[in-house]
Design an enzyme around this catalytic site. Structure first.
Site, short mmCIF file in Angstrom:
data_model
loop_
_atom_site.label_atom_id
_atom_site.label_comp_id
_atom_site.label_asym_id
_atom_site.label_seq_id
_atom_site.Cartn_x
_atom_site.Cartn_y
_atom_site.Cartn_z
N MET A 150 56.04 36.09 36.99
CA MET A 150 54.93 36.40 36.08
C MET A 150 53.79 37.08 36.81
SD MET A 150 56.28 35.71 33.30
CE MET A 150 54.88 36.33 32.41
N GLU A 151 53.58 36.72 38.06
CA GLU A 151 52.54 37.37 38.84
C GLU A 151 52.87 38.84 39.08
OE1 GLU A 151 51.84 33.11 39.16
OE2 GLU A 151 53.66 34.31 39.26
N ASP A 175 43.14 53.20 31.27
CA ASP A 175 41.68 53.16 31.09
C ASP A 175 40.99 54.31 31.82
OD1 ASP A 175 39.13 51.95 30.28
OD2 ASP A 175 38.93 51.46 32.41
N PHE A 178 51.06 28.47 30.87
CA PHE A 178 51.87 27.51 31.62
C PHE A 178 52.27 27.99 33.01
CE2 PHE A 178 52.78 26.22 27.15
CZ PHE A 178 51.97 25.10 27.18
N CYS A 179 51.62 29.03 33.50
CA CYS A 179 51.86 29.46 34.88
C CYS A 179 51.10 28.54 35.82
CB CYS A 179 51.37 30.90 35.08
SG CYS A 179 52.48 32.13 34.39
N HIS A 180 51.75 28.16 36.90
CA HIS A 180 51.10 27.33 37.91
C HIS A 180 50.19 28.19 38.78
CE1 HIS A 180 54.65 24.95 36.83
NE2 HIS A 180 53.98 23.89 37.26
#
Length: 161
Positions: free
Chosen positions: A117-118, A132, A80-82
């Site tokens: 969120m970004e 990694d 649901f992130c734009h």
């Protein structure tokens, strides 16, 4: 639910829904997040000695590239992130104590919704990239916690930018 907090990504029927931001004003939005990577002491010593370079390459440079790519694709990872135009993305990576690497990601946009969120995604993916690139040295490396440090430009400012 007047007067009470409610989840923003759930509609009145309780179904998942993207927030409609069309009526919000465009403002400059900025968010800052961090994620930490904790190494066993011997691994941290090797990494410090090598200036964070491994057989796979320059750890920090690769992590910054991966984190930046993740910031730009957050809407593809979190349902649901734009999709947002990213106006700025920067990373600060430094040792925080003897065995812990602190990765900070700051993201900026001019839009109707924020970039928390970004920033969280960028910091987390950069940290996972460090894991990694260093896992050949040890699988006892710990990633996290990831957390929002601050945001501004929306309905309310939070934390420190």
């Amino acid at each position: 639910m007047k007067g009470k907090s409610r989840l923003t990504h759930v509609d009145k029927a309780g179904r998942p829904a993207m927030v409609d931001v069309s009526s919000k004003p465009v403002t400059v939005r900025e968010a800052r997040a961090e994620c930490r990577v904790r190494f066993p002491a011997k691994v941290a010593a090797v990494l410090r000695e090598s200036e964070l370079k491994t057989a796979k390459g320059a750890v920090i440079d690769t992590a910054i590239i991966a984190g930046t790519m993740a910031v730009k694709r957050t809407h593809e990872l979190i349902p649901f992130c734009h999709p947002l135009p990213i106006d700025g993305c920067r990373f600060d990576v430094a040792w925080a104590g003897g065995n812990t690497l602190r990765i900070e990601c700051t993201v900026k946009t001019a839009h109707r919704t924020g970039v928390e969120m970004e920033a969280m995604t960028g910091a987390s993916i950069a940290a996972l990239t460090v894991y990694d690139m260093c896992k050949a040295l040890s699988h006892a490396i710990v990633v996290g916690p990831a957390k929002l440090l601050g945001k501004r430009g929306g309905k309310r400012d939070v934390g420190d930018i």
